[in-house]
Design a protein around this motif. Structure first.
Motif: not given
Lengths: 207, 81
Positions: A145-152, A132-139, A181-190
């Motif tokens: 919202a990820l911390p800068e250094k994980l986000k990039v 859904s559009r809403e789910a994509r907006d959430q993603l 950092r990729l692993h931390r980002a994935r856990l954070w997003l989960r």
């Protein structure tokens, strides 16, 4: 898998040679090929579309001006992401000097990985809830919202598909730091997505 | 399984999901998953998180912005051919 660290294709070598010779059509081709990806990175780092566009423009101008010094040690795309990341970072530091600082401390290595808290299994939701559009907006909002250094790291590795080595080259990090950092980002997003999808799933589960 | 196994394996889950864990580590994780419902949820939802992002189209360069990139004011030599 091809190695983006090497200016791999003859097409790319030809494009670089034409850029170095000051060929206008080559600049236009480079914009066509790389502006969409640079914009996706910039848009996810900056607050709005206008700032993201400025970053892309600055990146391409700066790349065209310094293409003579491009040694082909990394691929053209990796090199452009590196310039864009630095341009975005400069702007963020100028506009909010306190927020982009040394938050990297403690991000590398497995010590102190945040313990997962969300334990509801939301995988069973119907596919339409993920589409859904809403789910994509959430993603998208979660990436923002990820911390800068994980986000990039997450954007370059997971969303733009750079290899660990290419992302490390673009960001001036070790491959090991990119991996953790990729692993931390994935856990954070989960965690963050679980909050949303659990709420979607639970009313159905209770009926 | 003791909870410290969960903590111990947490750092390896991305390697596992990316197919980069050694056969020994895979076996260790799979053994643990048989007994640990929480870790099964974490790994399934982590896998799903990764999948959802792989399918996300991402922000599109607005057509007007794309046009402007061909017409930087201070880059006469880089215009569209």
């Amino acid at each position: 898998m091809d190695d983006p660290l090497i200016a791999e294709t003859s097409d790319e070598r030809a494009l670089i040679a034409r850029l170095q010779a000051g060929d206008k059509a080559a600049c236009a081709e480079c914009v066509e090929l790389h502006a969409p990806g640079l914009y996706r990175l910039a848009r996810r780092m900056m607050r709005d579309e206008a700032e993201a566009e400025d970053v892309v423009q600055e990146t391409l101008l700066s790349a065209f001006k310094s293409i003579a010094h491009f040694e082909g040690r990394s691929g053209l795309r990796t090199w452009l992401y590196r310039i864009a990341y630095n341009a975005a970072l400069m702007r963020l530091r100028r506009s909010r000097p306190d927020s982009v600082s040394v938050e990297g401390a403690g991000l590398d290595g497995d010590a102190g990985l945040p313990v997962p808290r969300q334990m509801f299994d939301w995988c069973c939701l119907p596919e339409s809830d993920f589409d859904s559009r809403e789910a994509r907006d959430q993603l998208e909002a979660a990436v923002q919202a990820l911390p800068e250094k994980l986000k990039v790291v997450f954007v370059l590795r997971e969303l733009e598909g750079l290899s660990t080595e290419a992302a490390a080259e673009a960001l001036g990090l070790s491959p090991e730091a990119v991996k953790t950092r990729l692993h931390r980002a994935r856990l954070w997003l989960r965690e963050r997505l679980a909050a949303y999808f659990t709420e979607l799933a639970q009313p159905a589960a209770e009926d | 399984m003791e909870p410290h196994d969960c903590r111990h394996l947490l750092g390896d889950l991305s390697d596992y999901l990316d197919g980069q864990a050694s056969a020994m580590l895979c076996a260790e994780i799979e053994r643990h998953l048989e007994d640990c419902a929480n870790c099964r949820v974490v790994i399934d939802t982590l896998r799903q998180t990764i999948r959802l992002y792989r399918d996300l189209p991402g922000p599109l360069l607005p057509p007007a912005a794309r046009e402007r990139l061909y017409h930087f004011p201070d880059s006469g030599q880089f215009l569209r051919p």
